[in-house]
Design a protein around this motif. Structure first.
Motif, PDB file in Angstrom:
ATOM      1  N   MET A 146       0.861  -1.181   0.000  1.00 43.31           N
ATOM      2  CA  MET A 146       0.000   0.000   0.000  1.00 43.31           C
ATOM      3  C   MET A 146       0.899   1.233   0.000  1.00 43.31           C
ATOM      4  O   MET A 146       1.910   1.271   0.717  1.00 43.31           O
ATOM      5  N   TYR A 147       0.514   2.249  -0.793  1.00 43.69           N
ATOM      6  CA  TYR A 147       1.259   3.502  -0.833  1.00 43.69           C
ATOM      7  C   TYR A 147       0.357   4.635  -0.355  1.00 43.69           C
ATOM      8  O   TYR A 147      -0.738   4.844  -0.894  1.00 43.69           O
ATOM      9  N   ILE A 148       0.802   5.361   0.678  1.00 45.45           N
ATOM     10  CA  ILE A 148       0.132   6.568   1.152  1.00 45.45           C
ATOM     11  C   ILE A 148       1.174   7.668   1.248  1.00 45.45           C
ATOM     12  O   ILE A 148       2.175   7.514   1.957  1.00 45.45           O
ATOM     13  N   ASN A 149       0.962   8.755   0.528  1.00 45.18           N
ATOM     14  CA  ASN A 149       1.911   9.889   0.508  1.00 45.18           C
ATOM     15  C   ASN A 149       3.308   9.428   0.102  1.00 45.18           C
ATOM     16  O   ASN A 149       4.321   9.939   0.606  1.00 45.18           O
ATOM     17  N   PRO A 164      -3.804  11.227   4.446  1.00 44.03           N
ATOM     18  CA  PRO A 164      -3.474  11.162   3.017  1.00 44.03           C
ATOM     19  C   PRO A 164      -3.631  12.539   2.356  1.00 44.03           C
ATOM     20  O   PRO A 164      -4.601  13.252   2.587  1.00 44.03           O
ATOM     21  N   ASP A 167      -4.029  10.291  -3.712  1.00 40.70           N
ATOM     22  CA  ASP A 167      -4.619   8.966  -3.859  1.00 40.70           C
ATOM     23  C   ASP A 167      -3.840   7.917  -3.059  1.00 40.70           C
ATOM     24  O   ASP A 167      -2.617   7.981  -2.929  1.00 40.70           O
ATOM     25  N   ILE A 168      -4.584   6.946  -2.516  1.00 36.47           N
ATOM     26  CA  ILE A 168      -4.003   5.769  -1.872  1.00 36.47           C
ATOM     27  C   ILE A 168      -4.052   4.624  -2.882  1.00 36.47           C
ATOM     28  O   ILE A 168      -5.088   4.393  -3.518  1.00 36.47           O
ATOM     29  N   TRP A 170      -3.033   0.397  -3.820  1.00 41.16           N
ATOM     30  CA  TRP A 170      -2.751  -0.946  -3.284  1.00 41.16           C
ATOM     31  C   TRP A 170      -2.578  -1.882  -4.459  1.00 41.16           C
ATOM     32  O   TRP A 170      -3.312  -1.826  -5.445  1.00 41.16           O
TER      33      TRP A 170
END
Length: 383
Positions: A146-149, A164, A167-168, A170
């Motif tokens: 998962m990628y956040i910021n 955030p 966009d988030i 996965w």
């Protein structure tokens, strides 16, 4: 829904006696047929024909008016359409991730195993959403992320109290799955609701027509009245009032993104043939082969491969590197255009010198490679 039309037809006859000094008696029989057609306008799609016939026997020596009265009645109806739009601070823009009734978002099939080659993109609405935390988080370490910021979360390393700013995303790779994750806002989000109502009303119309029967005889008069309603719009002398009905149509389009393995190589086991530089094909029926490529079988013009004019790719390099990006050029073109990193946000990375930086993927200009990612710079084996 059908409508109901009620028609009343009234025929009035009278009897008179006349004394004549003629010695001759003449009796004749005739039939008089009168047809009255009344057409009213309606915006409801229907075609109804009602025909009534009445037969009377009369003896008359006068011109007697015959009046037919047609009444079409329609009950007043009201149709209400209510649309409710709810904003919970975020939503799944792409992929099979799920928004729960508690306004949390989970990996597909949570708490059971998620699938291979899955991708989700979650759009956030700040400051409405605020910070988020994953109460449960278990993925394949180094591969399903998962990628956040721009920060990666995988394995049991979970986001806690992260706000955030974009966009988030996965994604899972092509093998090994786990129980996934459940991501929730740290504070309740108050949804907003919009309501819209549409009303349609019908009314009553009445029309009367009068005709004259002139016949001195004993016979039979047959009167037929036909009332036809249809979906056409006419100008009539009747007192009917037609009210048009409006409708509201709301359409929601959801796009599901799937991934396809198009090339693979274990360089310690196999190299691509020289012919692959022209055909972009090798071991096309065996994805388990150490050197596998089916790019030559794909149609670059296929609309299902396009995302707003871009192609989207993932590259897995060793156990620790996963890149996701977009580019407007196809893989068989030597010049790479429209390159944009998705995950990580700086997938080059930009800190490397131009000859070592990843710039997308295209046909290699070196005889050593089929594809490379250096965008025409030197040292293709380093990019």
């Amino acid at each position: 829904q059908p409508s109901t039309a009620t028609m009343t037809t009234t025929a009035t006859t009278s009897t008179s006696t006349e004394t004549s000094t003629n010695m001759a008696t003449e009796t004749s029989t005739s039939t008089v047929t009168m047809t009255t057609t009344v057409t009213t306008a309606s915006t409801v799609s229907m075609m109804t024909t009602v025909t009534t016939a009445s037969t009377v026997t009369m003896t008359t020596t006068e011109q007697e008016p015959v009046t037919t009265s047609t009444s079409i009645e329609a009950s007043t109806s009201m149709v209400s359409t209510t649309s409710t739009l709810v904003s919970g601070g975020w939503h799944v823009a792409e992929g099979p991730c799920v928004v729960t009734s508690e306004n949390c978002i989970t990996s597909p099939n949570f708490p059971n195993q998620y699938g291979n080659n899955e991708f989700c993109r979650i759009t956030v609405d700040q400051p409405l959403l605020g910070s988020v935390t994953a109460g449960l988080f278990q993925t394949e370490t180094n591969y399903d992320k998962m990628y956040i910021n721009g920060v990666q979360y995988h394995g049991s390393n979970r986001p806690i109290g992260v706000t955030p700013t974009g966009d988030i995303t996965w994604s899972s790779d092509y093998s090994v799955t786990s129980s996934g994750w459940r991501l929730c806002p740290d504070s309740p989000v108050q949804p907003s609701t919009a309501t819209m109502t549409t009303t349609a009303t019908t009314s009553t119309s009445t029309e009367t027509s009068t005709s004259m029967a002139t016949e001195t005889s004993t016979g039979t008069v047959t009167m037929t009245t036909t009332v036809t309603t249809s979906a056409s719009t006419e100008t009539s002398t009747s007192t009917a009032t037609a009210t048009s009905t409006s409708s509201v149509t709301m359409t929601t389009t959801m796009t599901t993104v799937g991934w396809q393995l198009i090339a693979k190589q274990d360089i310690s086991q196999a190299l691509f043939d020289d012919s692959a530089r022209e055909t972009f094909l090798q071991n096309t029926d065996d994805p388990s082969a150490f050197a596998y490529m089916v790019i030559g079988n794909l149609d670059a013009m296929d609309a299902s491969l396009h995302f707003n004019g871009f192609y989207r790719f993932k590259l897995f390099y060793g156990p620790a590197v996963m890149l996701e990006w977009e580019q407007s050029s196809w893989l068989t073109e030597p010049v790479i255009t429209g390159f944009r990193c998705i995950a990580p946000a700086d997938c080059g990375p930009s800190t490397l010198s131009p000859g070592l930086r990843f710039k997308g993927l295209g046909r290699s200009q070196s005889g050593w490679s089929v594809l490379d990612g250096n965008g025409g710079e030197q040292w293709p084996f380093n990019s």
